[in-house]
Enzyme design. Structure first.
Site, PDB file in Angstrom:
ATOM      1  N   THR A  27     100.325  41.265  -6.940  1.00 49.24           N
ATOM      2  CA  THR A  27     101.382  40.974  -7.914  1.00 49.24           C
ATOM      3  C   THR A  27     102.665  40.678  -7.141  1.00 49.24           C
ATOM      4  OG1 THR A  27     102.047  43.298  -8.031  1.00 49.24           O
ATOM      5  CG2 THR A  27     100.404  42.570  -9.622  1.00 49.24           C
ATOM      6  N   VAL A  58     101.778  45.899  -4.550  1.00 54.18           N
ATOM      7  CA  VAL A  58     102.958  45.991  -5.416  1.00 54.18           C
ATOM      8  C   VAL A  58     104.196  45.744  -4.556  1.00 54.18           C
ATOM      9  CG1 VAL A  58     104.187  47.406  -7.103  1.00 54.18           C
ATOM     10  CG2 VAL A  58     101.731  47.782  -6.745  1.00 54.18           C
ATOM     11  N   ILE A  84     101.869  48.348  -0.226  1.00 53.72           N
ATOM     12  CA  ILE A  84     103.274  48.000  -0.460  1.00 53.72           C
ATOM     13  C   ILE A  84     103.543  46.595   0.086  1.00 53.72           C
ATOM     14  CG2 ILE A  84     105.673  48.702  -0.126  1.00 53.72           C
ATOM     15  CD1 ILE A  84     103.911  50.784  -1.634  1.00 53.72           C
ATOM     16  N   LYS A  85     103.990  45.730  -0.819  1.00 53.54           N
ATOM     17  CA  LYS A  85     104.230  44.342  -0.446  1.00 53.54           C
ATOM     18  C   LYS A  85     105.703  44.193  -0.050  1.00 53.54           C
ATOM     19  CE  LYS A  85     102.584  39.958  -2.281  1.00 53.54           C
ATOM     20  NZ  LYS A  85     102.236  39.271  -3.515  1.00 53.54           N
ATOM     21  N   ILE A  86     105.897  43.647   1.140  1.00 55.65           N
ATOM     22  CA  ILE A  86     107.239  43.626   1.735  1.00 55.65           C
ATOM     23  C   ILE A  86     107.575  42.207   2.188  1.00 55.65           C
ATOM     24  CG2 ILE A  86     108.510  44.472   3.771  1.00 55.65           C
ATOM     25  CD1 ILE A  86     107.184  47.091   3.396  1.00 55.65           C
TER      26      ILE A  86
END
Ligand code: G3P
Length: 219
Positions: A27, A58, A84-86
């Site tokens: 997402t 996310v 964790i999308k960074i």
């Protein structure tokens, strides 16, 4: 190469998850906003998590390392398996390194070049997301870029998994697999399109018609 669904749409996730061939969902803030700008992000993410037991990326929204780490803590408190999308910015690399030290999986996103991918891998990214469609949009051959990254990964034996993202058509999926991507994250429409072939439909119609003919003769 695994396939993920790139969406925050519950109906699409329900439909595709039931088919048994996707192993995760990615997402981003734009995909969530597209569903509803007033969306309850935590509620939607947990709904998606329940539907797809596998990978779920996310994204954080802060642009500074501390803010990203705070958001990561919050997301992990929703469900501990979160990735964790960074964003691929210097502050994001520092956050990736901190999360790596804590064994928290990260997906470094918005990668458009081999040097960005290398930096993310060196910071300890679990996944590096290379955006194909957006490269093609600016007349840069995304297949060539992904191939170069795949070649570097093979020569350097890097651990981060390569995600081909910003997939716009089924050819991108094929190119991603040929370039050695570990995962393609694909929008619903393209994923469903990639399952279809007119000869399959024609063949199914012929089998059904012949079966019905045989059945009618038995009456
Ligand atoms: O996975 C990234 C994706 O959501 C971006 O796709 O089509 O907006 O470039 P697009």
């Amino acid at each position: 190469m695994e396939l993920y669904l790139d969406t925050a749409n519950i109906e699409h996730i329900k439909e595709v998850a039931a088919l048994g061939f996707i192993s995760g969902v990615t997402t981003n803030p734009s995909l969530l906003a597209k569903e509803d700008p007033k969306i309850d992000i935590k509620k939607r993410i947990l709904e998606i998590h329940q539907l797809v037991g596998g990978h779920l990326s996310v994204e954080v929204n802060s642009l500074d390392t501390n803010g990203m780490l705070k958001e990561a803590d919050e997301i992990i408190s929703w469900f501990p398996e979160a990735t964790i999308k960074i964003p691929m910015i210097p502050a994001g690399l520092a956050a990736t390194k901190e999360l790596y030290k804590k064994d928290i999986p990260t997906n470094v996103t918005l990668i458009f070049s081999p040097t960005q991918a290398l930096a993310a891998a060196n910071a300890g990214a679990t996944y590096v997301s290379v955006f194909m469609g957006r490269l093609d949009d600016i007349a840069v051959d995304s297949y060539a870029v992904l191939n170069e990254i795949g070649e570097i990964w093979e020569k350097q034996c890097l651990d981060s998994s390569i995600i081909a993202a910003s997939i716009r058509h089924p050819l991108h999926i094929i190119q991603a697999a040929k370039a050695g991507a570990d995962i393609s994250t694909v929008p619903y429409k393209v994923l469903m399109q990639s399952l279809q072939h007119p000869l399959t439909d024609k063949g199914v119609d012929a089998f059904v018609a012949d079966y019905q003919k045989m059945m009618s003769m038995k009456k």
